[in-house]
Design a protein around this motif. Sequence first.
Motif, mmCIF file in Angstrom:
data_model
loop_
_atom_site.group_PDB
_atom_site.id
_atom_site.type_symbol
_atom_site.label_atom_id
_atom_site.label_comp_id
_atom_site.label_asym_id
_atom_site.label_seq_id
_atom_site.Cartn_x
_atom_site.Cartn_y
_atom_site.Cartn_z
ATOM 1 N N HIS A 32 0.807 -1.234 0.000
ATOM 2 C CA HIS A 32 0.000 0.000 0.000
ATOM 3 C C HIS A 32 0.836 1.277 0.000
ATOM 4 C CE1 HIS A 32 0.824 -0.686 4.319
ATOM 5 N NE2 HIS A 32 0.860 0.636 4.379
ATOM 6 N N ARG A 33 2.145 1.146 0.278
ATOM 7 C CA ARG A 33 3.005 2.328 0.330
ATOM 8 C C ARG A 33 4.292 2.008 -0.414
ATOM 9 N NH1 ARG A 33 6.528 4.480 4.981
ATOM 10 N NH2 ARG A 33 6.841 6.672 4.445
ATOM 11 N N VAL A 34 4.492 2.672 -1.512
ATOM 12 C CA VAL A 34 5.652 2.394 -2.369
ATOM 13 C C VAL A 34 6.365 3.710 -2.678
ATOM 14 C CG1 VAL A 34 6.352 1.618 -4.669
ATOM 15 C CG2 VAL A 34 4.626 0.320 -3.399
ATOM 16 N N ILE A 35 7.655 3.773 -2.365
ATOM 17 C CA ILE A 35 8.443 4.981 -2.629
ATOM 18 C C ILE A 35 9.670 4.583 -3.446
ATOM 19 C CG2 ILE A 35 9.681 6.939 -1.622
ATOM 20 C CD1 ILE A 35 7.936 6.630 0.874
ATOM 21 N N LYS A 36 9.744 5.124 -4.643
ATOM 22 C CA LYS A 36 10.828 4.788 -5.570
ATOM 23 C C LYS A 36 12.190 5.076 -4.937
ATOM 24 C CE LYS A 36 12.144 5.462 -10.414
ATOM 25 N NZ LYS A 36 13.573 5.714 -10.215
ATOM 26 N N ASP A 37 13.125 4.191 -5.178
ATOM 27 C CA ASP A 37 14.487 4.310 -4.645
ATOM 28 C C ASP A 37 14.521 4.301 -3.118
ATOM 29 O OD1 ASP A 37 15.549 4.433 -7.218
ATOM 30 O OD2 ASP A 37 15.313 6.611 -7.307
ATOM 31 N N PHE A 38 13.468 3.754 -2.485
ATOM 32 C CA PHE A 38 13.435 3.692 -1.025
ATOM 33 C C PHE A 38 12.959 2.308 -0.565
ATOM 34 C CE2 PHE A 38 11.243 5.338 3.059
ATOM 35 C CZ PHE A 38 12.344 5.010 3.825
ATOM 36 N N HIS B 275 20.223 -2.548 6.864
ATOM 37 C CA HIS B 275 19.268 -2.226 5.809
ATOM 38 C C HIS B 275 19.864 -2.233 4.398
ATOM 39 C CE1 HIS B 275 16.680 -1.004 9.150
ATOM 40 N NE2 HIS B 275 15.684 -0.988 8.282
ATOM 41 N N LYS B 276 20.503 -3.343 4.044
ATOM 42 C CA LYS B 276 20.981 -3.482 2.667
ATOM 43 C C LYS B 276 19.779 -3.682 1.737
ATOM 44 C CE LYS B 276 21.652 -8.447 3.329
ATOM 45 N NZ LYS B 276 22.633 -9.525 3.497
ATOM 46 N N ARG B 277 19.998 -3.497 0.440
ATOM 47 C CA ARG B 277 18.923 -3.732 -0.540
ATOM 48 C C ARG B 277 18.400 -5.161 -0.381
ATOM 49 N NH1 ARG B 277 20.047 -1.389 -6.263
ATOM 50 N NH2 ARG B 277 19.425 0.452 -5.050
ATOM 51 N N GLY B 278 17.065 -5.290 -0.316
ATOM 52 C CA GLY B 278 16.452 -6.605 -0.146
ATOM 53 C C GLY B 278 16.168 -6.972 1.293
ATOM 54 N N ALA B 279 16.589 -6.127 2.249
ATOM 55 C CA ALA B 279 16.314 -6.415 3.668
ATOM 56 C C ALA B 279 14.811 -6.379 3.928
ATOM 57 C CB ALA B 279 17.023 -5.406 4.561
ATOM 58 N N LEU B 280 14.337 -7.314 4.751
ATOM 59 C CA LEU B 280 12.936 -7.361 5.191
ATOM 60 C C LEU B 280 12.900 -6.790 6.607
ATOM 61 C CD1 LEU B 280 9.954 -8.473 4.916
ATOM 62 C CD2 LEU B 280 10.838 -10.588 5.943
ATOM 63 N N ILE C 257 10.191 -3.920 2.432
ATOM 64 C CA ILE C 257 11.379 -4.488 1.789
ATOM 65 C C ILE C 257 12.180 -3.323 1.229
ATOM 66 C CG2 ILE C 257 12.260 -5.991 -0.030
ATOM 67 C CD1 ILE C 257 9.672 -7.637 0.227
ATOM 68 N N VAL C 258 13.442 -3.271 1.598
ATOM 69 C CA VAL C 258 14.310 -2.143 1.250
ATOM 70 C C VAL C 258 14.738 -2.194 -0.216
ATOM 71 C CG1 VAL C 258 16.606 -1.135 1.663
ATOM 72 C CG2 VAL C 258 15.198 -1.912 3.605
ATOM 73 N N TRP C 259 14.723 -1.044 -0.871
ATOM 74 C CA TRP C 259 15.385 -0.880 -2.166
ATOM 75 C C TRP C 259 16.551 0.091 -1.973
ATOM 76 C CZ3 TRP C 259 15.761 -3.854 -6.086
ATOM 77 C CH2 TRP C 259 16.442 -3.399 -7.226
ATOM 78 N N LEU D 134 14.360 -10.269 -6.305
ATOM 79 C CA LEU D 134 14.735 -8.870 -6.105
ATOM 80 C C LEU D 134 14.342 -8.038 -7.337
ATOM 81 C CD1 LEU D 134 15.993 -7.318 -3.761
ATOM 82 C CD2 LEU D 134 18.219 -7.550 -4.857
ATOM 83 N N ASP D 135 14.294 -8.701 -8.499
ATOM 84 C CA ASP D 135 13.850 -7.998 -9.715
ATOM 85 C C ASP D 135 12.372 -7.611 -9.623
ATOM 86 O OD1 ASP D 135 13.331 -10.819 -9.756
ATOM 87 O OD2 ASP D 135 12.932 -10.744 -11.902
ATOM 88 N N ILE D 136 11.595 -8.404 -8.879
ATOM 89 C CA ILE D 136 10.173 -8.077 -8.673
ATOM 90 C C ILE D 136 10.053 -6.876 -7.739
ATOM 91 C CG2 ILE D 136 7.924 -8.957 -7.914
ATOM 92 C CD1 ILE D 136 9.165 -10.370 -10.414
ATOM 93 N N VAL D 137 10.886 -6.846 -6.689
ATOM 94 C CA VAL D 137 10.911 -5.689 -5.781
ATOM 95 C C VAL D 137 11.263 -4.434 -6.576
ATOM 96 C CG1 VAL D 137 11.981 -4.659 -3.725
ATOM 97 C CG2 VAL D 137 11.585 -7.129 -3.807
ATOM 98 N N GLU D 138 12.239 -4.565 -7.475
ATOM 99 C CA GLU D 138 12.644 -3.425 -8.303
ATOM 100 C C GLU D 138 11.467 -2.921 -9.148
ATOM 101 O OE1 GLU D 138 16.145 -2.014 -11.395
ATOM 102 O OE2 GLU D 138 15.761 -4.162 -11.160
#
Length: 251
Positions: free
Chosen positions: A47-53, A91-96, A118-120, A222-226
């Motif tokens: 419900h909350r998506v912030i690009k590059d975040f 909080h590396k990329r992909g961290a839950l 999930i961190v980007w 991780l490509d889906i998260v991207e």
Amino acid sequence: MENKQTRVMIKTTMGDIVVRLYDETPKHRDNFIKLANEGYFDGTLFHRVIKDFMIQGGDPDSKGAPAGKNLGTGGPDYTIPAEFVYPQLFHKRGALSAARLGDEVNPQRESSGSQFYIVWGKTYKAAELKQMERQLAMQQEQAVFNQLVAENKSKIMDLRRSRDRAGLQELQDELIATTKAICSEQGAPTFTAEQQQAYTTVGGTPFLDNQYTVFGEVEEGLDIVEKIQKVETLRNDRPKDDVVMIEVKLI
């Protein structure tokens, strides 16, 4: 309760994400397993998506939520005590990680009972991380000083009432010296070699470290998260087209 290498499949309308839950954070691990087994997440949105975040979900109120509905406050009637395993888990990329209410109403930094992200993030230059370390050191000093002021509140009020400027200055100097001694004993906040490697090559959100509980990481998808973090969003960072968690289940 042993859950060695627990893996969970998050099936979404944009593809599948597999996360591994850490055994080092057992309360968060066991809670996530319980909710997944109950089907709690099935049908909920990111419900909350912030690009590059980051991408955030787990709000039960998001199931079938009409367009424009404010989301982000739902969850079970409990919180989970913070489980910071820092600097090992960061909080590396992909961290839950677990979402939570802010420090002003949640000083213990307890986690939401169900909402997670999930961190980007982004990649950082070494100089940027150095600057962040300096800021963290200043925040550490400020937090310690504020705590000492709170502990000496009645003494400060007495000195103010008696208009003892010299006494106030003396006490201030004493608290500053104590602050520096405590911070020196605690050690300056620094990023480990592993963190520096991850943040300068893979990416992430280092400014969230030691603030929110990291309890797992993406192993596949991780490509889906991207893809999800790039979707078009509307008010309150809600995606224009719903990104649904069709099913969340243990593998």
